[in-house]
Scaffold this active site. Sequence first.
Site, PDB file in Angstrom:
ATOM      1  N   LYS A 157      78.255  67.647 -21.769  1.00  0.00           N
ATOM      2  CA  LYS A 157      78.040  67.007 -23.242  1.00  0.00           C
ATOM      3  C   LYS A 157      75.787  66.832 -23.390  1.00  0.00           C
ATOM      4  CE  LYS A 157      80.931  65.087 -26.607  1.00  0.00           C
ATOM      5  NZ  LYS A 157      81.173  66.054 -27.103  1.00  0.00           N
TER       6      LYS A 157
HETATM    7  N1  PPE Z   1      84.328  71.029 -26.351  1.00  0.00           N
HETATM    8  C1  PPE Z   1      83.083  70.910 -27.048  1.00  0.00           C
HETATM    9  C2  PPE Z   1      82.101  71.769 -27.204  1.00  0.00           C
HETATM   10  C3  PPE Z   1      83.122  69.178 -27.492  1.00  0.00           C
HETATM   11  O1  PPE Z   1      82.509  68.813 -27.957  1.00  0.00           O
HETATM   12  C4  PPE Z   1      84.228  68.219 -27.719  1.00  0.00           C
HETATM   13  C5  PPE Z   1      84.056  67.179 -28.102  1.00  0.00           C
HETATM   14  C6  PPE Z   1      85.625  69.223 -26.502  1.00  0.00           C
HETATM   15  C7  PPE Z   1      85.237  69.865 -26.481  1.00  0.00           C
HETATM   16  C8  PPE Z   1      86.744  67.665 -26.445  1.00  0.00           C
HETATM   17  O2  PPE Z   1      86.136  66.620 -25.265  1.00  0.00           O
HETATM   18  P1  PPE Z   1      86.885  65.627 -25.575  1.00  0.00           P
HETATM   19  O3  PPE Z   1      86.750  64.644 -26.208  1.00  0.00           O
HETATM   20  O4  PPE Z   1      86.251  64.788 -24.018  1.00  0.00           O
HETATM   21  O5  PPE Z   1      87.936  65.626 -25.481  1.00  0.00           O
HETATM   22  N2  PPE Z   1      83.737  67.008 -29.254  1.00  0.00           N
HETATM   23  C9  PPE Z   1      83.051  65.824 -29.696  1.00  0.00           C
HETATM   24  C10 PPE Z   1      82.056  65.922 -30.636  1.00  0.00           C
HETATM   25  C11 PPE Z   1      81.918  66.044 -32.141  1.00  0.00           C
HETATM   26  C12 PPE Z   1      81.208  66.095 -33.005  1.00  0.00           C
HETATM   27  O6  PPE Z   1      81.044  66.426 -34.353  1.00  0.00           O
HETATM   28  O7  PPE Z   1      80.250  65.201 -33.236  1.00  0.00           O
HETATM   29  C13 PPE Z   1      84.203  64.588 -30.207  1.00  0.00           C
HETATM   30  O8  PPE Z   1      85.283  65.429 -29.761  1.00  0.00           O
HETATM   31  O9  PPE Z   1      83.985  63.975 -30.400  1.00  0.00           O
END
Ligand code: PPE
Length: 315
Positions: A157
């Site tokens: 990330k």
């Molecule tokens: N894919 C991506 C690209 C992504 O950024 C997130 C979280 C996920 C999947 C889901 O991952 P998880 O949160 O572990 O279930 N995106 C984060 C960022 C959002 C933002 O705008 O900043 C979030 O949900 O916190």
Amino acid sequence: MDRTEWIWMNGEFVPWDDAKVHVLSHGLHYGTGVFEGIRAYETERGPAIFRHREHLGRLHKSAELYYLEIPFSSDQLRAATHELIRRNGLRSCYIRPIAFRGYGEMGLYAKQAPIDVLIAVWPWGAYLGEEGKRNGIRAKVSSWRAISADSLIPHAKAAGQYLNSVLAKEESVKAGYDEAILLDQQGFVSEGSGENIFVIRDGVICTPGHTSSILDGISRASVIQIARDLGYTIEERGIARAELYLAEEVFLTGTAAELVPVREIDDHPIGKPGEITTQLQTRFDDALHGRAEEYLEWLDLVEQPSVERASRVTS
Ligand code: PPE
């Protein structure tokens, strides 16, 4: 964005307005940072952070993948986050830790530039809107492909990687949709701009696997476990674009978004939130808010100072 009083920065609590970095910070120029999105929910026993250790673990792994050394352990970051939530007097919030190469050297091999680490917390409502959470959102398959695993690291990330998400999101919103769904380099379904995706076909819950340029989402893993516990079959597999249109139900998961039904993709109606989506959404919501006994271990309770201790501190 809702301001709070304190931000934790490199080991200290600083007022919101004083949490500053130099304009020549490496991360600002090259995107050399890794971050997390975490949520704390109000529970009967006080604020509780959902899967805090898993998020902090992923932060460290993301850093390692990009050769960044975070000068704080997960335990230190965990304690700092607890204290930050207490100091800001929050009952629920979004939590954003970020570690990035700071100020000190330019160029791509800037080992002299230190790693700055900060944690901010603020109240953040429904990412894709309350209405979207209830009735489903409209999505568009992006013309931008998801970053491939041979150019960047979808498993990490990392700040710079989000330019890919930003392009897809801008395109979908400009075209009048709520969210973008990206395909991977092979043309299979990857994920949303900030969420993982699930597609239900013939009662089977399908989601792209680790080779489809996905972030290994913590909400994704939680929903998979919940679905299995409810007796559903989960398939992690390549998903063809047309399967999005043919699906009985589609939903997205992410920390910010939580679980959001998709009611339309590329102008193909999926329909109002289906039975399985609604059941999983309710169960996931119970888990997040500490209402599901078997998932209580996912919550990291933020201890509140006892009344006695609090009065001792103030006197
Ligand atoms: N894919 C991506 C690209 C992504 O950024 C997130 C979280 C996920 C999947 C889901 O991952 P998880 O949160 O572990 O279930 N995106 C984060 C960022 C959002 C933002 O705008 O900043 C979030 O949900 O916190």
